[in-house]
Design a protein around this motif. Structure first.
Motif, mmCIF file in Angstrom:
data_model
loop_
_atom_site.group_PDB
_atom_site.id
_atom_site.type_symbol
_atom_site.label_atom_id
_atom_site.label_comp_id
_atom_site.label_asym_id
_atom_site.label_seq_id
_atom_site.Cartn_x
_atom_site.Cartn_y
_atom_site.Cartn_z
ATOM 1 N N PRO A 1 0.912 -1.230 0.081
ATOM 2 C CA PRO A 1 0.119 0.046 -0.146
ATOM 3 C C PRO A 1 0.744 1.233 0.023
ATOM 4 C CG PRO A 1 -0.323 -1.192 2.087
ATOM 5 C CD PRO A 1 0.653 -1.985 1.323
ATOM 6 N N VAL A 2 0.387 2.391 -0.347
ATOM 7 C CA VAL A 2 1.209 3.441 -0.596
ATOM 8 C C VAL A 2 1.782 4.035 0.706
ATOM 9 C CG1 VAL A 2 -0.795 5.170 -0.761
ATOM 10 C CG2 VAL A 2 1.106 5.895 -1.619
ATOM 11 N N TRP B 1 8.193 15.362 9.384
ATOM 12 C CA TRP B 1 7.378 15.170 10.496
ATOM 13 C C TRP B 1 5.996 15.482 10.139
ATOM 14 C CZ3 TRP B 1 8.465 12.941 15.138
ATOM 15 C CH2 TRP B 1 7.518 13.197 16.153
ATOM 16 N N LEU B 2 5.707 16.785 9.528
ATOM 17 C CA LEU B 2 4.464 17.171 9.188
ATOM 18 C C LEU B 2 3.880 16.136 8.131
ATOM 19 C CD1 LEU B 2 2.043 19.127 9.334
ATOM 20 C CD2 LEU B 2 3.106 20.559 7.640
ATOM 21 N N GLY B 3 4.706 15.806 7.046
ATOM 22 C CA GLY B 3 4.140 14.856 6.207
ATOM 23 C C GLY B 3 3.664 13.802 6.500
ATOM 24 N N ALA B 4 4.391 13.375 7.505
ATOM 25 C CA ALA B 4 4.185 11.819 8.113
ATOM 26 C C ALA B 4 2.936 11.797 8.911
ATOM 27 C CB ALA B 4 5.364 11.231 9.016
ATOM 28 N N TRP B 5 2.757 12.884 9.445
ATOM 29 C CA TRP B 5 1.445 13.147 10.104
ATOM 30 C C TRP B 5 0.189 13.311 9.412
ATOM 31 C CZ3 TRP B 5 -1.784 17.520 10.812
ATOM 32 C CH2 TRP B 5 -2.632 17.408 11.750
ATOM 33 N N PRO C 1 -6.539 9.492 2.923
ATOM 34 C CA PRO C 1 -6.686 8.429 2.036
ATOM 35 C C PRO C 1 -5.567 7.895 1.186
ATOM 36 C CG PRO C 1 -8.828 9.281 2.210
ATOM 37 C CD PRO C 1 -7.688 10.479 2.474
ATOM 38 N N ALA C 2 -5.078 6.771 1.100
ATOM 39 C CA ALA C 2 -4.237 6.261 0.180
ATOM 40 C C ALA C 2 -4.541 6.535 -1.147
ATOM 41 C CB ALA C 2 -4.104 4.591 0.369
ATOM 42 N N GLU C 3 -5.539 6.443 -1.503
ATOM 43 C CA GLU C 3 -6.031 6.951 -2.971
ATOM 44 C C GLU C 3 -5.613 8.311 -3.406
ATOM 45 O OE1 GLU C 3 -6.470 4.838 -5.772
ATOM 46 O OE2 GLU C 3 -6.070 3.110 -4.676
ATOM 47 N N ILE C 4 -5.959 8.987 -2.517
ATOM 48 C CA ILE C 4 -5.843 10.500 -2.688
ATOM 49 C C ILE C 4 -4.072 10.688 -2.796
ATOM 50 C CG2 ILE C 4 -6.172 12.739 -1.488
ATOM 51 C CD1 ILE C 4 -8.598 11.997 -0.846
ATOM 52 N N LEU C 5 -3.438 10.261 -1.914
ATOM 53 C CA LEU C 5 -1.937 10.288 -1.707
ATOM 54 C C LEU C 5 -1.421 9.832 -3.280
ATOM 55 C CD1 LEU C 5 -1.165 8.880 1.997
ATOM 56 C CD2 LEU C 5 -0.803 11.116 0.920
ATOM 57 N N LYS C 6 -1.963 8.578 -3.702
ATOM 58 C CA LYS C 6 -1.317 8.095 -4.898
ATOM 59 C C LYS C 6 -1.499 9.290 -6.036
ATOM 60 C CE LYS C 6 -2.984 3.730 -5.335
ATOM 61 N NZ LYS C 6 -2.859 2.185 -5.906
ATOM 62 N N LYS C 7 -2.678 9.869 -6.256
ATOM 63 C CA LYS C 7 -3.108 10.956 -7.008
ATOM 64 C C LYS C 7 -2.087 12.221 -7.113
ATOM 65 C CE LYS C 7 -7.398 9.109 -8.218
ATOM 66 N NZ LYS C 7 -8.960 9.051 -7.899
#
Length: 117
Positions: free
Chosen positions: A39-40, A85-89, A95-101
């Motif tokens: 998963p992403v 730190w902020l990005g990991a949070w 959601p994973a699908e939005i992250l992929k896009k």
């Protein structure tokens, strides 16, 4: 996934990381998503763990060639560590699908900008 394909993915990421400053995001994340079925969020986290030793070796070699601007680099580190730190949070909230896009869109925008000069 075949052991050789995984090693080749790492080799490609290492070469591109040291040659062009890319590898983790552009090579490893898609490779782990599509070749390993991760998963992403796991692909991103694993990529960061992998790229640390890769980056250290690349920094060492580029330092010996005089290719590191330590003043600029150290200043950028201040912002990038906070941003990491902020990005990991944030990755836990999106959601994973939005992250992929978002990832794909960023790559396309950067490619267009670089292509046009």
């Amino acid at each position: 996934m075949h052991f050789t394909a995984i090693i080749l993915l790492g080799l490609l990421a290492g070469v591109l990381s040291s040659l062009l400053g890319i590898g983790g995001g552009i090579v490893l994340v898609p490779g782990m998503i599509y070749l390993l079925g991760l998963p992403v969020d796991k692909a991103v986290g694993t990529s960061l763990a992998i790229i640390l030793p890769t980056a250290l070796v690349g920094v060492y070699r580029h330092t010996t060639y005089g290719n590191v601007d330590w003043k600029a680099g150290l200043l950028i580190i201040v912002g990038s560590v906070t941003g990491a730190w902020l990005g990991a949070w944030l990755s836990r909230l999106i959601p994973a699908e939005i992250l992929k896009k978002l990832f794909a869109g960023l790559i396309v925008l950067v490619a267009i900008k670089m292509w046009r000069g």
